[in-house]
Design a protein around this motif. Sequence first.
Motif, PDB file in Angstrom:
ATOM      1  N   ALA A  82     -16.696 -56.993  18.395  1.00 42.66           N
ATOM      2  CA  ALA A  82     -16.225 -58.247  17.804  1.00 42.66           C
ATOM      3  C   ALA A  82     -14.814 -58.575  18.290  1.00 42.66           C
ATOM      4  N   ALA A  83     -13.992 -57.530  18.461  1.00 46.34           N
ATOM      5  CA  ALA A  83     -12.619 -57.731  18.915  1.00 46.34           C
ATOM      6  C   ALA A  83     -12.529 -58.166  20.365  1.00 46.34           C
ATOM      7  N   LEU A  84     -13.642 -58.073  21.113  1.00 48.09           N
ATOM      8  CA  LEU A  84     -13.644 -58.608  22.481  1.00 48.09           C
ATOM      9  C   LEU A  84     -13.286 -60.090  22.491  1.00 48.09           C
ATOM     10  N   GLY A  85     -13.614 -60.776  21.389  1.00 49.32           N
ATOM     11  CA  GLY A  85     -13.183 -62.167  21.268  1.00 49.32           C
ATOM     12  C   GLY A  85     -11.675 -62.271  21.291  1.00 49.32           C
ATOM     13  N   GLY A  86     -10.991 -61.282  20.691  1.00 49.91           N
ATOM     14  CA  GLY A  86      -9.539 -61.246  20.747  1.00 49.91           C
ATOM     15  C   GLY A  86      -9.019 -60.983  22.147  1.00 49.91           C
ATOM     16  N   PHE A  87      -9.730 -60.129  22.901  1.00 51.15           N
ATOM     17  CA  PHE A  87      -9.352 -59.878  24.294  1.00 51.15           C
ATOM     18  C   PHE A  87      -9.403 -61.178  25.089  1.00 51.15           C
ATOM     19  N   LEU A  88     -10.465 -61.944  24.913  1.00 47.63           N
ATOM     20  CA  LEU A  88     -10.583 -63.223  25.615  1.00 47.63           C
ATOM     21  C   LEU A  88      -9.540 -64.217  25.117  1.00 47.63           C
ATOM     22  N   PHE A  89      -9.249 -64.160  23.829  1.00 47.74           N
ATOM     23  CA  PHE A  89      -8.183 -64.958  23.230  1.00 47.74           C
ATOM     24  C   PHE A  89      -6.877 -64.710  23.992  1.00 47.74           C
ATOM     25  N   GLY A  90      -6.490 -63.428  24.153  1.00 51.32           N
ATOM     26  CA  GLY A  90      -5.259 -63.100  24.867  1.00 51.32           C
ATOM     27  C   GLY A  90      -5.327 -63.418  26.343  1.00 51.32           C
ATOM     28  N   PHE A  91      -6.464 -63.105  26.976  1.00 52.24           N
ATOM     29  CA  PHE A  91      -6.629 -63.326  28.406  1.00 52.24           C
ATOM     30  C   PHE A  91      -6.520 -64.813  28.732  1.00 52.24           C
ATOM     31  N   ASP A  92      -7.258 -65.638  27.978  1.00 45.13           N
ATOM     32  CA  ASP A  92      -7.270 -67.078  28.249  1.00 45.13           C
ATOM     33  C   ASP A  92      -5.899 -67.694  28.008  1.00 45.13           C
ATOM     34  N   SER A  93      -5.170 -67.190  27.001  1.00 44.30           N
ATOM     35  CA  SER A  93      -3.844 -67.728  26.702  1.00 44.30           C
ATOM     36  C   SER A  93      -2.846 -67.428  27.815  1.00 44.30           C
ATOM     37  N   ALA A  94      -2.981 -66.250  28.442  1.00 42.25           N
ATOM     38  CA  ALA A  94      -1.972 -65.797  29.409  1.00 42.25           C
ATOM     39  C   ALA A  94      -2.344 -66.045  30.860  1.00 42.25           C
ATOM     40  N   VAL A  95      -3.625 -66.296  31.158  1.00 46.27           N
ATOM     41  CA  VAL A  95      -4.068 -66.325  32.552  1.00 46.27           C
ATOM     42  C   VAL A  95      -3.395 -67.426  33.357  1.00 46.27           C
ATOM     43  N   ILE A  96      -3.015 -68.510  32.700  1.00 47.24           N
ATOM     44  CA  ILE A  96      -2.415 -69.625  33.438  1.00 47.24           C
ATOM     45  C   ILE A  96      -0.982 -69.317  33.884  1.00 47.24           C
ATOM     46  N   ASN A  97      -0.348 -68.290  33.282  1.00 47.31           N
ATOM     47  CA  ASN A  97       1.052 -68.002  33.611  1.00 47.31           C
ATOM     48  C   ASN A  97       1.272 -67.762  35.105  1.00 47.31           C
ATOM     49  N   GLY A  98       0.363 -66.979  35.719  1.00 49.73           N
ATOM     50  CA  GLY A  98       0.527 -66.687  37.134  1.00 49.73           C
ATOM     51  C   GLY A  98       0.131 -67.828  38.046  1.00 49.73           C
ATOM     52  N   ALA A  99      -0.536 -68.858  37.471  1.00 51.93           N
ATOM     53  CA  ALA A  99      -1.045 -69.959  38.291  1.00 51.93           C
ATOM     54  C   ALA A  99      -0.206 -71.227  38.178  1.00 51.93           C
ATOM     55  N   VAL A 100       0.783 -71.234  37.282  1.00 52.14           N
ATOM     56  CA  VAL A 100       1.505 -72.474  36.975  1.00 52.14           C
ATOM     57  C   VAL A 100       2.134 -73.105  38.211  1.00 52.14           C
ATOM     58  N   ASP A 101       2.904 -72.350  38.969  1.00 49.78           N
ATOM     59  CA  ASP A 101       3.602 -72.919  40.124  1.00 49.78           C
ATOM     60  C   ASP A 101       2.622 -73.429  41.179  1.00 49.78           C
ATOM     61  N   ALA A 102       1.543 -72.664  41.415  1.00 51.96           N
ATOM     62  CA  ALA A 102       0.554 -73.079  42.412  1.00 51.96           C
ATOM     63  C   ALA A 102      -0.171 -74.352  41.977  1.00 51.96           C
ATOM     64  N   ILE A 103      -0.470 -74.482  40.696  1.00 50.00           N
ATOM     65  CA  ILE A 103      -1.124 -75.689  40.183  1.00 50.00           C
ATOM     66  C   ILE A 103      -0.202 -76.890  40.328  1.00 50.00           C
ATOM     67  N   ARG A 104       1.074 -76.713  40.037  1.00 52.57           N
ATOM     68  CA  ARG A 104       2.038 -77.810  40.195  1.00 52.57           C
ATOM     69  C   ARG A 104       2.095 -78.284  41.640  1.00 52.57           C
ATOM     70  N   ASP A 105       2.125 -77.337  42.575  1.00 50.14           N
ATOM     71  CA  ASP A 105       2.190 -77.706  43.985  1.00 50.14           C
ATOM     72  C   ASP A 105       0.872 -78.307  44.472  1.00 50.14           C
ATOM     73  N   GLU A 106      -0.258 -77.762  43.984  1.00 46.72           N
ATOM     74  CA  GLU A 106      -1.582 -78.235  44.420  1.00 46.72           C
ATOM     75  C   GLU A 106      -1.812 -79.694  44.057  1.00 46.72           C
ATOM     76  N   PHE A 107      -1.421 -80.059  42.823  1.00 47.55           N
ATOM     77  CA  PHE A 107      -1.727 -81.402  42.335  1.00 47.55           C
ATOM     78  C   PHE A 107      -0.494 -82.290  42.217  1.00 47.55           C
ATOM     79  N   GLY A 108       0.672 -81.799  42.647  1.00 49.20           N
ATOM     80  CA  GLY A 108       1.895 -82.599  42.612  1.00 49.20           C
ATOM     81  C   GLY A 108       2.256 -83.062  41.219  1.00 49.20           C
ATOM     82  N   LEU A 109       2.281 -82.157  40.254  1.00 48.26           N
ATOM     83  CA  LEU A 109       2.462 -82.522  38.851  1.00 48.26           C
ATOM     84  C   LEU A 109       3.937 -82.646  38.483  1.00 48.26           C
ATOM     85  N   SER A 110       4.216 -83.606  37.608  1.00 51.86           N
ATOM     86  CA  SER A 110       5.543 -83.697  37.009  1.00 51.86           C
ATOM     87  C   SER A 110       5.676 -82.578  35.981  1.00 51.86           C
ATOM     88  N   SER A 111       6.900 -82.328  35.542  1.00 51.24           N
ATOM     89  CA  SER A 111       7.118 -81.259  34.567  1.00 51.24           C
ATOM     90  C   SER A 111       6.415 -81.558  33.250  1.00 51.24           C
TER      91      SER A 111
END
Length: 468
Positions: A21-50
């Motif tokens: 049941a706690a695997l849902g918590g693992f996905l909770f944490g994973f999904d919340s944090a996974v974008i951290n390493g992708a933020v700069d690349a996403i900004r450059d890929e799509f030319g996003l404002s802050s």
Amino acid sequence: MSESTVLNTTSKRVVMVSAVAALGGFLFGFDSAVINGAVDAIRDEFGLSSVLLGFTVSCALLGAMVGAWVAGPLADRQGRIRAMLIAAALFTVSAVGSGLCVGVVDLIIWRFIGGIGVGMASVLAPAYIAEVSPAHSRGRLGSLQQLAIVTGIFAALLSAALIAAAAGGAGEVAWLGLEAWRWMFLTELAPALLYGMLALRLPESPRYLVAQNEFAKAGSVLSDVVGIRGKEAVEEKIAAIKATINVETRQGLHTLTGGRAWLLPIVWIGILLSVFQQFVGINVIFYYSTSLWRSVGFTEADSFTVTVITSVTNIAVTIVAIALVDKIGRKPLLLAGSAGMTLALGLMAVSFSQATGSGEDVTLPQPWGMVALLAANLFVVSFGASWGPVVWVLLGEMFSNKMRAVALSVAAAAQWLANFVITTTFPWLADIGLVLAYGLYATFALLSLFFVWKFVEETKGKELEAMR
């Protein structure tokens, strides 16, 4: 019910069931944090404002608020297991959609969908674990939710680092012609599918089964999972559950008012526990720590290493909380955590009052730089050993059977809204001054101490049927 009717040891099966049941918590944490390493690349890929980049990151929190709000009523109508399967499907769809998105609009949509799954998991795991756990070990088993969350955060950060390193950068092409940042999202597919497959094998909550008049199935779960032995003892437990569940009335938001025009006091206590958990600013440390580490002498490249170390520390102190929560109780841990957080945040505010410069160019003279660094880690330790896991334990057990899932939904939705408020206001507060930001969080930490002392009741060792 006499003590002899319940096993004094915690069975392996209830531990395994709670872990799944706690695997849902693992996905909770994973999904919340996974974008951290992708933020700069996403900004450059799509030319996003802050502004647009910030919303792309925070939209998942809004989805989580929606998911938390609907999870309780859904779990009461369709069962805890079916609701978990829906959450697993949302995580799966979000992982694939985010990894293969063609623009920022559909990325936001997929992130929002994943957020709904996060919000649902934040309700379903603590409610289910509380309902299948024996009273003597419910705190330890309930704490598995927070352990899974912080482990998921660590796994997301580590996998993102490994993928980026293998590709030569988050924006570089990795495998099958896809950039590394897309693979960061796609890695969530494996735990999402595993969660769904294992959830299919979980027994349904005995409280839900009693509400559906499926007494034989409820008796089997109480005997095989909870550890109640003897036909008479099982029947006595079913009768106690039935007495606290109005099987003639469909559960819903109206059960939170007790027939009055306003929410019951216990619901307000759950909401305020959730709000205080976020208003002490824990996510500021995890989302916006780079400028802090740089201000005390770390390079930008080193900041990721420090963040990973912080997440490992969070895992370690959560394990400490698991060991203590059923021994010394929920309330003492919360009080100690509030005191530690107040001290740590106060020291951070004082440290930054000595800062020179502004914005990303802020620097701290020694010894204040080291004081701020030590205070930040004291804050993580104080939170991780108390408010992180214990709030989830309390939310899973403090409400009566007739309202547990719905009340947990409202409290968790408030928590996600508070998370969104803190996350989006920190940059504005930081522009005014970090002294104001950390001083404000220290004030909330102090208020949380008085709130727990005055209003929160100890639930250690109590049966769920004793909750009113």
